[in-house]
Design a protein around this motif. Structure first.
Motif, PDB file in Angstrom:
ATOM      1  N   ASN A 118       0.810  -1.212   0.000  1.00 30.69           N
ATOM      2  CA  ASN A 118       0.000   0.000   0.000  1.00 30.69           C
ATOM      3  C   ASN A 118       0.847   1.267   0.000  1.00 30.69           C
ATOM      4  OD1 ASN A 118      -2.427  -1.446   0.038  1.00 30.69           O
ATOM      5  ND2 ASN A 118      -2.389  -1.610   2.294  1.00 30.69           N
ATOM      6  N   THR A 119       2.104   1.172   0.384  1.00 25.74           N
ATOM      7  CA  THR A 119       2.998   2.332   0.423  1.00 25.74           C
ATOM      8  C   THR A 119       4.311   1.984  -0.279  1.00 25.74           C
ATOM      9  OG1 THR A 119       3.939   1.643   2.552  1.00 25.74           O
ATOM     10  CG2 THR A 119       2.026   3.118   2.619  1.00 25.74           C
ATOM     11  N   ASP A 120       5.049   3.034  -0.607  1.00 29.35           N
ATOM     12  CA  ASP A 120       6.383   2.814  -1.178  1.00 29.35           C
ATOM     13  C   ASP A 120       7.249   2.073  -0.157  1.00 29.35           C
ATOM     14  OD1 ASP A 120       5.387   4.259  -3.257  1.00 29.35           O
ATOM     15  OD2 ASP A 120       6.675   6.019  -2.966  1.00 29.35           O
ATOM     16  N   THR A 121       8.044   1.100  -0.637  1.00 27.09           N
ATOM     17  CA  THR A 121       8.815   0.248   0.269  1.00 27.09           C
ATOM     18  C   THR A 121      10.259   0.132  -0.201  1.00 27.09           C
ATOM     19  OG1 THR A 121       6.818  -1.065   0.689  1.00 27.09           O
ATOM     20  CG2 THR A 121       8.943  -2.039   1.326  1.00 27.09           C
ATOM     21  N   VAL A 164       2.351  -4.179 -12.717  1.00 24.33           N
ATOM     22  CA  VAL A 164       3.329  -3.169 -13.072  1.00 24.33           C
ATOM     23  C   VAL A 164       4.600  -3.440 -12.274  1.00 24.33           C
ATOM     24  CG1 VAL A 164       3.868  -0.717 -13.166  1.00 24.33           C
ATOM     25  CG2 VAL A 164       1.528  -1.499 -13.548  1.00 24.33           C
ATOM     26  N   VAL A 165       5.743  -3.498 -12.997  1.00 28.51           N
ATOM     27  CA  VAL A 165       7.030  -3.778 -12.366  1.00 28.51           C
ATOM     28  C   VAL A 165       7.879  -2.521 -12.465  1.00 28.51           C
ATOM     29  CG1 VAL A 165       9.096  -5.222 -12.402  1.00 28.51           C
ATOM     30  CG2 VAL A 165       6.878  -6.177 -13.086  1.00 28.51           C
ATOM     31  N   GLY A 166       8.435  -2.053 -11.340  1.00 22.93           N
ATOM     32  CA  GLY A 166       9.251  -0.849 -11.408  1.00 22.93           C
ATOM     33  C   GLY A 166       9.931  -0.536 -10.094  1.00 22.93           C
ATOM     34  N   VAL A 167      10.884   0.392 -10.142  1.00 22.24           N
ATOM     35  CA  VAL A 167      11.588   0.827  -8.931  1.00 22.24           C
ATOM     36  C   VAL A 167      11.974   2.298  -9.068  1.00 22.24           C
ATOM     37  CG1 VAL A 167      12.534  -1.434  -8.304  1.00 22.24           C
ATOM     38  CG2 VAL A 167      13.812   0.076  -9.844  1.00 22.24           C
ATOM     39  N   TYR A 168      12.068   2.959  -7.918  1.00 19.69           N
ATOM     40  CA  TYR A 168      12.685   4.270  -7.816  1.00 19.69           C
ATOM     41  C   TYR A 168      14.139   4.081  -7.376  1.00 19.69           C
ATOM     42  CZ  TYR A 168       7.886   6.145  -7.485  1.00 19.69           C
ATOM     43  OH  TYR A 168       6.572   6.476  -7.711  1.00 19.69           O
ATOM     44  N   VAL A 169      15.012   4.982  -7.845  1.00 25.67           N
ATOM     45  CA  VAL A 169      16.385   5.040  -7.343  1.00 25.67           C
ATOM     46  C   VAL A 169      16.517   6.331  -6.552  1.00 25.67           C
ATOM     47  CG1 VAL A 169      18.828   5.099  -7.923  1.00 25.67           C
ATOM     48  CG2 VAL A 169      17.253   3.730  -9.304  1.00 25.67           C
ATOM     49  N   TYR A 170      16.958   6.209  -5.288  1.00 31.24           N
ATOM     50  CA  TYR A 170      17.116   7.364  -4.419  1.00 31.24           C
ATOM     51  C   TYR A 170      18.590   7.593  -4.106  1.00 31.24           C
ATOM     52  CZ  TYR A 170      12.195   8.155  -3.176  1.00 31.24           C
ATOM     53  OH  TYR A 170      10.854   8.475  -3.205  1.00 31.24           O
ATOM     54  N   LYS A 171      19.003   8.856  -4.189  1.00 26.99           N
ATOM     55  CA  LYS A 171      20.283   9.299  -3.641  1.00 26.99           C
ATOM     56  C   LYS A 171      19.945  10.124  -2.415  1.00 26.99           C
ATOM     57  CE  LYS A 171      24.219  12.344  -4.490  1.00 26.99           C
ATOM     58  NZ  LYS A 171      24.884  13.294  -5.443  1.00 26.99           N
ATOM     59  N   LEU A 207      17.058   1.497  -3.424  1.00 23.49           N
ATOM     60  CA  LEU A 207      15.981   1.285  -4.391  1.00 23.49           C
ATOM     61  C   LEU A 207      14.657   1.149  -3.635  1.00 23.49           C
ATOM     62  CD1 LEU A 207      17.665  -1.310  -6.796  1.00 23.49           C
ATOM     63  CD2 LEU A 207      17.816   1.185  -6.822  1.00 23.49           C
ATOM     64  N   VAL A 208      13.625   1.722  -4.215  1.00 16.56           N
ATOM     65  CA  VAL A 208      12.303   1.740  -3.572  1.00 16.56           C
ATOM     66  C   VAL A 208      11.270   1.158  -4.522  1.00 16.56           C
ATOM     67  CG1 VAL A 208      10.467   3.208  -2.635  1.00 16.56           C
ATOM     68  CG2 VAL A 208      12.869   3.692  -2.097  1.00 16.56           C
ATOM     69  N   LEU A 209      10.453   0.250  -3.995  1.00 17.28           N
ATOM     70  CA  LEU A 209       9.343  -0.329  -4.756  1.00 17.28           C
ATOM     71  C   LEU A 209       8.114   0.554  -4.560  1.00 17.28           C
ATOM     72  CD1 LEU A 209       8.266  -2.808  -6.395  1.00 17.28           C
ATOM     73  CD2 LEU A 209       7.572  -3.764  -4.176  1.00 17.28           C
ATOM     74  N   PRO A 210       7.588   1.149  -5.665  1.00 19.97           N
ATOM     75  CA  PRO A 210       6.400   2.006  -5.514  1.00 19.97           C
ATOM     76  C   PRO A 210       5.187   1.202  -5.046  1.00 19.97           C
ATOM     77  CG  PRO A 210       7.501   2.381  -7.626  1.00 19.97           C
ATOM     78  CD  PRO A 210       8.092   1.139  -7.049  1.00 19.97           C
ATOM     79  N   SER A 211       4.276   1.876  -4.392  1.00 18.24           N
ATOM     80  CA  SER A 211       3.034   1.214  -3.961  1.00 18.24           C
ATOM     81  C   SER A 211       2.294   0.667  -5.184  1.00 18.24           C
ATOM     82  CB  SER A 211       2.137   2.204  -3.205  1.00 18.24           C
ATOM     83  OG  SER A 211       1.771   3.277  -4.047  1.00 18.24           O
TER      84      SER A 211
END
Length: 233
Positions: A118-121, A164-171, A207-211
């Motif tokens: 339910n939330t970004d992880t 849907v498959v995806g990730v955020y990259v955070y610095k 790396l973050v998995l979007p909700s």
């Protein structure tokens, strides 16, 4: 030898009017003189030959001395070059020993699907195969730059479901990349991305998995996260 020959010729002149026996003696004496002259000529020839050989030997000795001097010069030059090379090698070894070494390679999980949530992880890549420098923390999923430098980072994301498959990259807390794929059938689908970043010591990458998104991994290590220090600054 010439003095002896002169005395003998004088004796021959004085005895020119002697008896027959004296003439025979003088003949033998002349014969002996001729023999001595021949021997003298032979000795003179041998002496000239020895002088020629001695001259050739002296010339060869001079050439050998020059060659030896050249070899000594070359040897000295080679020794100097070896010393310089050894010094340079030792310098490079010291620089390499002092250079920080950072590299890691991880995979996500053996359990299969991660998400959707339910939330970004934050994704915690728990299977650590390489972690030189201990800059990656599997408990948090964060890579922390130990020194200022330029880093190469890469990740592969796998999907295995209609989702849907995806990730955020955070610095640190800044989102710097977002990638996604739509998985339409129940088959493996992948994408791989990489970044080259200048990081300061203490900067973090995770790396973050979007909700509502999901990724997949199992014992075959479909989803991975890796990186290394290219060079310090």
């Amino acid at each position: 030898m010439r003095v002896v020959l002169g005395l003998l010729l004088l004796l021959l002149g004085l005895c020119g009017s002697g008896t027959q026996g004296e003439e025979r003696g003088l003949g033998e004496l002349k014969s002996r003189i001729d023999q001595l002259e021949r021997e003298d000529a032979v000795q003179a020839t041998e002496l000239r030959s020895l002088e020629t050989r001695l001259t050739a030997t002296e010339s060869k000795t001079s050439d050998l001395e020059k060659e030896n001097a050249d070899l000594q010069t070359r040897l000295s030059s080679t020794e100097t070059e070896l010393l310089v090379s050894k010094s340079r090698i030792e310098q490079l070894e010291r620089e390499n020993a002092e250079k920080p070494k950072v590299a890691f390679y991880t995979a996500l999980t053996d359990t299969g699907y991660v998400g959707p949530h339910n939330t970004d992880t934050t994704l915690k890549y728990s299977k650590v195969f390489t972690n030189i420098g201990n800059a990656y923390n599997p408990a948090t999923g964060f890579f922390t730059a130990p020194v200022k430098g330029v880093y190469y980072l890469q990740f592969t994301v796998c999907g295995n479901n209609k989702a849907v498959v995806g990730v955020y990259v955070y610095k640190n807390n800044q989102k710097i990349m977002f990638n996604l794929e739509w998985e339409e059938v129940r088959l493996y689908k992948y994408f791989t991305k990489s970044v080259v970043l200048e990081l300061t010591a203490g900067d973090t990458i995770h790396l973050v998995l979007p909700s509502t998104y999901s990724v997949y991994d199992d014992v075959d290590n479909h989803s991975t996260f890796s990186g290394s220090l290219l060079f310090p600054l």
